[in-house]
Write a protein that holds these residues in place. Structure first.
Motif, PDB file in Angstrom:
ATOM      1  N   SER A  29       0.853  -1.182   0.000  1.00 29.90           N
ATOM      2  CA  SER A  29       0.000   0.000   0.000  1.00 29.90           C
ATOM      3  C   SER A  29       0.885   1.226   0.000  1.00 29.90           C
ATOM      4  O   SER A  29       1.856   1.291   0.762  1.00 29.90           O
ATOM      5  CB  SER A  29      -0.916   0.001   1.224  1.00 29.90           C
ATOM      6  N   ASN A  30       0.552   2.196  -0.844  1.00 31.61           N
ATOM      7  CA  ASN A  30       1.415   3.354  -1.050  1.00 31.61           C
ATOM      8  C   ASN A  30       0.672   4.638  -0.718  1.00 31.61           C
ATOM      9  O   ASN A  30      -0.134   5.130  -1.510  1.00 31.61           O
ATOM     10  CB  ASN A  30       1.914   3.377  -2.503  1.00 31.61           C
ATOM     11  N   CYS A  31       0.909   5.139   0.475  1.00 33.83           N
ATOM     12  CA  CYS A  31       0.392   6.440   0.911  1.00 33.83           C
ATOM     13  C   CYS A  31      -1.137   6.485   0.925  1.00 33.83           C
ATOM     14  O   CYS A  31      -1.744   7.461   0.495  1.00 33.83           O
ATOM     15  CB  CYS A  31       0.948   7.560   0.029  1.00 33.83           C
ATOM     16  N   VAL A  32      -1.737   5.416   1.457  1.00 35.76           N
ATOM     17  CA  VAL A  32      -3.191   5.317   1.510  1.00 35.76           C
ATOM     18  C   VAL A  32      -3.688   5.112   2.940  1.00 35.76           C
ATOM     19  O   VAL A  32      -4.750   5.609   3.309  1.00 35.76           O
ATOM     20  CB  VAL A  32      -3.689   4.164   0.600  1.00 35.76           C
ATOM     21  N   LEU A  35       4.313  -1.403   3.533  1.00 27.88           N
ATOM     22  CA  LEU A  35       3.574  -0.145   3.486  1.00 27.88           C
ATOM     23  C   LEU A  35       4.528   1.022   3.329  1.00 27.88           C
ATOM     24  O   LEU A  35       5.617   1.037   3.898  1.00 27.88           O
ATOM     25  CB  LEU A  35       2.780   0.057   4.780  1.00 27.88           C
ATOM     26  N   SER A  36       4.095   2.012   2.567  1.00 28.17           N
ATOM     27  CA  SER A  36       4.780   3.294   2.516  1.00 28.17           C
ATOM     28  C   SER A  36       3.742   4.362   2.830  1.00 28.17           C
ATOM     29  O   SER A  36       2.663   4.381   2.222  1.00 28.17           O
ATOM     30  CB  SER A  36       5.384   3.535   1.130  1.00 28.17           C
ATOM     31  N   ASP A  37       4.050   5.216   3.790  1.00 27.72           N
ATOM     32  CA  ASP A  37       3.046   6.208   4.168  1.00 27.72           C
ATOM     33  C   ASP A  37       3.708   7.387   4.857  1.00 27.72           C
ATOM     34  O   ASP A  37       4.906   7.349   5.162  1.00 27.72           O
ATOM     35  CB  ASP A  37       1.984   5.592   5.084  1.00 27.72           C
ATOM     36  N   VAL A  38       2.938   8.431   5.081  1.00 30.80           N
ATOM     37  CA  VAL A  38       3.426   9.611   5.771  1.00 30.80           C
ATOM     38  C   VAL A  38       3.172   9.455   7.262  1.00 30.80           C
ATOM     39  O   VAL A  38       2.164   8.885   7.676  1.00 30.80           O
ATOM     40  CB  VAL A  38       2.743  10.891   5.248  1.00 30.80           C
TER      41      VAL A  38
END
Length: 658
Positions: free
Chosen positions: A612-615, A641-644
């Motif tokens: 999941s990318n920035c969701v 996961l990649s996220d802020v």
């Protein structure tokens, strides 16, 4: 105050500025030379009060300055503990040499006197080898991927007996769920391609030594089947036709490097670069205990000269730079991912994460040392015996223990070099095998400077987000608001959402540019997940499908990628791009589904990997998203996961912003 000894200064185009890089802390900054000189002078003379502009606090925060040398040493030790944790999760690699026999005679071959032995690994010896692998894996391989590499001699010689031996090795590797790769000269790859496909070989490496005439002088065929260049070409074609992952190593010396542009043009004419399964890397003939190049056939290319010539070629033709994808000690990685390599405390994992098994019952620390009994670290035939003292010495060999590395400012880049090269060159395992890392970095920074400067300075113009979603990264907006905003971003690209991470051009060449303009991620979970051919990948919050299309490149025609998103406008965009992606790849394995990531429309245990990318930050029920991800993952599956995130507590105003 103490100036970090791990800080490097690099020249940049702007002569008033300098680039600082500290691998211990992963910090990289542009700073005015005058400001840096002022800081250095104040710290060295204990006059920190002269720095009233906040610059000292910033430099402390970034790790360019420490309160004391002891504080820096403590940070170094903490970094080593993190490094050890990563090392224990890294691949446990077994190398098996079914024979020392080879179909070529390369004057620079490091197998040396063992080469040419016609003995094939007997079945009973092979059984003992795999039994030894099982024992070592039980001790060292818990919770990590186990990898099996076929080496030689030459593992892929086209004879009935060797083919049977290779197939038996592949069977045993598959039974153990090993990730299998092969290092071959490629002469007979065309005869083995179907077998490698049958057993799901992850990657095969072959080597070219320049263009046809020069290569054939260097890689002499001794099996009577003709010059080797065209045989390797036929093998590469056969592998790519079967969607086998193929890595070409181009081995350079002072003569062959001059033919590199012509060789790259030949690969382009063959359309190999267009295949998602093709990659290339550069190697060079190096001095080790059995590399004995002759004056007539090999003009040794030292690291300094090799880097300089490669830089010249790449700076003259940027297309060559992109096709070769030379990483320049992590510089290119930073350009395309925004990430720097973490600090490295050792280079050589021979005897700790790598073990090589030869047909004579010997265990070696790696394939480079195989065939020379004095470098054995144990035996597996007639029974398993390991030299525990030597293995422990290899385990302990880090930049914290090698005397020549302890105070070296380049230690975290060089990481001590190859252990056995150190033994041969310096006569001691605990001596450094130094490498020219700062020079390599400078070439990389020079080559990619405009891209690096843009990342460090940020974009010149930032498009303002609508006020009602300006805090979208630090709160959970309503699903309706998210859908409305991203529906608009599907219709017209939203520069404000794009893109802290750039993918390398060769990875996304199968995706249309207008699709890439709608890539709204904040990282690269697909790359971090290390996808393998045949895997099932689920992308939660897939948007217009960019990460799903990228994943398709890695899982191949035998894999499957399912993207899930609640915004139908985004999915419609992705479905418009999908036919062109499938045509370029030669297969279509992507499915884009409508659904909420808090209630994923999939059965249990269907995915090898969930990305999941920035969701996740956009969900009002993050716990449900994570529970759903775990539900659809197969046992032993991977979640990436990649996220802020916020690195400090949120204010009440932000936390309660509707």
């Amino acid at each position: 105050m103490h100036l970090s000894r791990h800080t490097f200064r690099f020249s940049v185009d702007d002569k008033k500025q300098v680039l600082l890089y500290n691998p211990l802390n992963g910090a990289m900054d542009l700073i005015e030379k005058s400001q840096l000189n002022k800081l250095n002078t104040a710290v060295r003379h204990g006059n920190e009060s002269a720095l009233a502009d906040g610059s000292l606090d910033y430099m402390l925060d970034r790790g360019y300055v420490y309160p004391s040398p002891e504080d820096e040493q403590a940070a170094l030790v903490r970094g080593y503990e993190e490094f050890k944790a990563r090392e224990q999760k890294s691949n446990l690699r077994f190398v098996i040499l079914p024979t020392y026999q080879c179909s070529s005679r390369c004057s620079y071959c490091f197998i040396g006197e063992a080469i040419g032995q016609e003995r094939l690994m007997a079945d009973e010896v092979m059984d003992l080898a795999f039994s030894a692998m099982d024992s070592i894996a039980e001790e060292r391989g818990k919770g990590c991927t186990r990898q099996l590499s076929l080496f030689g001699g030459e593992p892929l010689i086209n004879t009935p007996n060797q083919r049977r031996t290779v197939e038996r090795i592949l069977q045993k590797g598959v039974e153990r769920n090993f990730l299998i790769d092969i290092v071959s000269n490629g002469f007979d790859l065309v005869h083995y391609a179907d077998l490698l496909k049958q057993y799901g070989v992850f990657k095969t490496q072959v080597t070219f030594d320049g263009m046809r005439d020069y290569h054939n002088q260097r890689r002499v065929s001794v099996d009577g089947q003709g010059p080797s260049f065209d045989r390797i070409v036929a093998g590469v074609d056969a592998a790519l036709e079967r969607d086998l992952t193929l890595n070409v190593r181009v081995l350079l010396d002072r003569n062959s490097i001059e033919t590199l542009p012509e060789l790259v043009s030949f690969f382009k004419e063959k359309q190999w670069f267009a295949s998602p399964h093709f990659s290339i890397h550069i190697g060079s003939v190096f001095d080790c205990f059995r590399c004995q190049p002759t004056e007539e056939t090999v003009k040794h290319l030292g690291v300094h000269e090799g880097n300089r010539k490669l830089y010249q070629l790449c700076s003259e033709d940027r297309s060559i730079a992109e096709l070769l994808a030379i990483d320049w000690q992590g510089v290119r990685r930073f350009v395309y991912t925004g990430k720097l390599f973490p600090p490295t405390y050792k280079t050589c994992f021979g005897g700790t994460r790598t073990f090589a098994f030869d047909p004579n019952g010997g265990i070696y620390a790696c394939e480079t040392t195989a065939g020379r009994p004095e470098y054995q670290i144990g035996r597996f035939s007639p029974e398993l015996e390991l030299n525990r003292d030597l293995i422990q010495a290899l385990e302990d060999r880090t930049i914290l223990t090698i005397p020549g590395c302890k105070q070296c400012p380049q230690a975290l880049l060089c990481a001590g070099g190859c252990a056995f090269n150190a033994v041969v060159t310096n006569g001691s395992l605990m001596s450094p095998g130094c490498r020219l890392m700062k020079e390599t970095l400078q070439y990389g920074f020079d080559l990619y400077w405009p891209d690096i400067a843009a990342q460090l300075k940020g974009p010149d113009e930032v498009t303002e987000l609508p006020e009602e979603v300006a805090d979208v990264a630090c709160c959970a907006p309503s699903p309706e608001l998210v859908q409305s905003f991203y529906a608009a971003a599907a219709e017209s690209p939203a520069p404000a959402l794009c893109c802290p991470t750039k993918y390398a051009p060769e990875l996304v060449s199968h995706i249309r540019k207008d699709a890439l303009d709608r890539s709204y991620g904040c990282g690269s979970p697909v790359l971090e997940a290390a996808l393998r051919p045949g895997e099932v990948v689920v992308d939660l919050g897939c948007g217009s499908g960019i990460d799903a299309f990228l994943a398709a490149r890695f899982v191949g025609r035998d894999g499957r990628v399912i993207g899930v998103d609640m915004t139908e406008d985004m999915l419609q965009q992705g479905r418009q791009y999908q036919p062109a992606v499938a045509e370029t790849l030669g297969y279509d394995v992507v499915e884009l589904r409508s659904g909420a990531i808090e209630r994923v429309p999939l059965e249990d245990e269907v995915a090898d990997v969930v990305v999941s990318n920035c969701v996740l930050n956009l969900s009002t029920d993050k716990g449900s998203v994570l529970r759903e991800a775990l539900r659809i993952l197969k046992p032993g599956g991977r979640l990436c996961l990649s996220d802020v995130v916020s690195d400090r507590p949120l204010t009440d105003h932000l936390r309660n912003d509707p």
